[in-house]
Scaffold this active site. Sequence first.
Site, PDB file in Angstrom:
ATOM      1  N   LYS A 238     -26.325 -43.054 -89.529  1.00 44.07           N
ATOM      2  CA  LYS A 238     -26.463 -42.806 -91.387  1.00 44.07           C
ATOM      3  C   LYS A 238     -27.536 -42.268 -92.017  1.00 44.07           C
ATOM      4  O   LYS A 238     -27.272 -41.369 -92.858  1.00 44.07           O
ATOM      5  CB  LYS A 238     -25.396 -44.061 -91.668  1.00 44.07           C
ATOM      6  CG  LYS A 238     -24.544 -44.468 -91.130  1.00 44.07           C
ATOM      7  CD  LYS A 238     -24.180 -45.361 -92.218  1.00 44.07           C
ATOM      8  CE  LYS A 238     -22.748 -46.352 -91.660  1.00 44.07           C
ATOM      9  NZ  LYS A 238     -21.927 -47.147 -92.363  1.00 44.07           N
TER      10      LYS A 238
ATOM     11  N   LYS B  84     -12.849 -41.054 -80.918  1.00 45.12           N
ATOM     12  CA  LYS B  84     -11.672 -42.199 -81.840  1.00 45.12           C
ATOM     13  C   LYS B  84     -10.800 -41.867 -83.626  1.00 45.12           C
ATOM     14  O   LYS B  84     -11.430 -40.492 -83.866  1.00 45.12           O
ATOM     15  CB  LYS B  84     -12.413 -43.264 -82.102  1.00 45.12           C
ATOM     16  CG  LYS B  84     -13.933 -43.740 -80.904  1.00 45.12           C
ATOM     17  CD  LYS B  84     -14.343 -44.832 -82.171  1.00 45.12           C
ATOM     18  CE  LYS B  84     -13.323 -45.814 -82.663  1.00 45.12           C
ATOM     19  NZ  LYS B  84     -13.890 -47.104 -83.282  1.00 45.12           N
TER      20      LYS B  84
ATOM     21  N   LYS C 258     -10.179 -41.556 -90.139  1.00 44.81           N
ATOM     22  CA  LYS C 258      -9.598 -40.112 -91.362  1.00 44.81           C
ATOM     23  C   LYS C 258     -10.275 -40.132 -91.689  1.00 44.81           C
ATOM     24  O   LYS C 258      -9.918 -39.313 -92.481  1.00 44.81           O
ATOM     25  CB  LYS C 258      -9.122 -41.787 -92.046  1.00 44.81           C
ATOM     26  CG  LYS C 258     -10.253 -42.721 -92.948  1.00 44.81           C
ATOM     27  CD  LYS C 258     -10.470 -43.498 -94.370  1.00 44.81           C
ATOM     28  CE  LYS C 258      -9.979 -42.085 -95.486  1.00 44.81           C
ATOM     29  NZ  LYS C 258     -10.048 -42.830 -96.507  1.00 44.81           N
TER      30      LYS C 258
END
Length: 333
Positions: free
Chosen positions: A114, A196, A199
Amino acid sequence: MRVVSGIQPTGNLHLGNYLGAIKQWVAMQDAMPEGDDCLFFLADLHALSQPVIPAELNAHTTEMAATLLACGIDPKRAILFNQARVPAHSALHWILGGTARMGWLGRMTQWKDKAGKKGETQSVGLFTYPVLQAADVLLYQATHVPVGEDQKQHLELARDIAVKFNTDYGDTFTLPEPFISKAAPRIMSLRDASAKMSKSDPSDASRINLVDDDDTIAGKIRKAKSDADGLPGEVAGLTERPEARNLVTIYAALAGVTPDAVLAQFAGQGFGAFKPALADLAVATLSPIRQRLTALLDDRAAVSAVLAEGAARASVLAAPTLAAAQAAVGLQV
């Protein structure tokens, strides 16, 4: 046995969230023996490690709680709450911050992924949130923590922190064990089975949202990427067919059977026959969830009351551990 698990209140959950985590939580709750505990929390404090829009975080927390209730989490059989209502999470987080080591946190794979090369511009919360994760489970003397493969490292960190604290200050924390359900499937995108279901995918057609209506669900499955070959009689025949394997995995997870059982039923048939059957099953499963969710969101105060009651119960369980940790390090409270 005491199981503790959390989920960030991101809003708009999809089929992958339901089959990969929430359905497993419901099964765990239903199988829990009398006298044992399941604690499920909304990780609203963790959400602060990234910039937030306050009104959205507040709304998403309620919506996530409503979704869990609609999917089958029963506040009479499990404890459902959000972190912010239990101040002991933050208090223990600070205490454990004196035990955790910078090197341990710097090796966290998710931090590296990240932050990348922009670590100095990231929030301190993003760097230290694994310590809050440790507090989340150690606070309740959790014996088991449901984790996916991507979270095993964080649970190992929690155990490392507990071991060092116990060594430095005396036995205080239970060492939690990972609970990895072999039944939990990895649900992939309907448009690209190498990724995967998420959203964050810009294509809404890549996922089935739990709020999608029946026609939308059926349409997304009908347009899902597949191939021209018939279905084989066993899973080994899907090794080089990721899209076909994904659709079979979804059917098996919805039906509560093995992929081999699905293939035994549909062997030799093409997707012209399989997709309508999958669509019917998905609609039959998700339509009642959507209806319950809609009803719950029409009474958000009632959902908030469930979280408040759960937080009160969680606080009772948390208090002895926090007191023990405070006493161990010499704090007078």
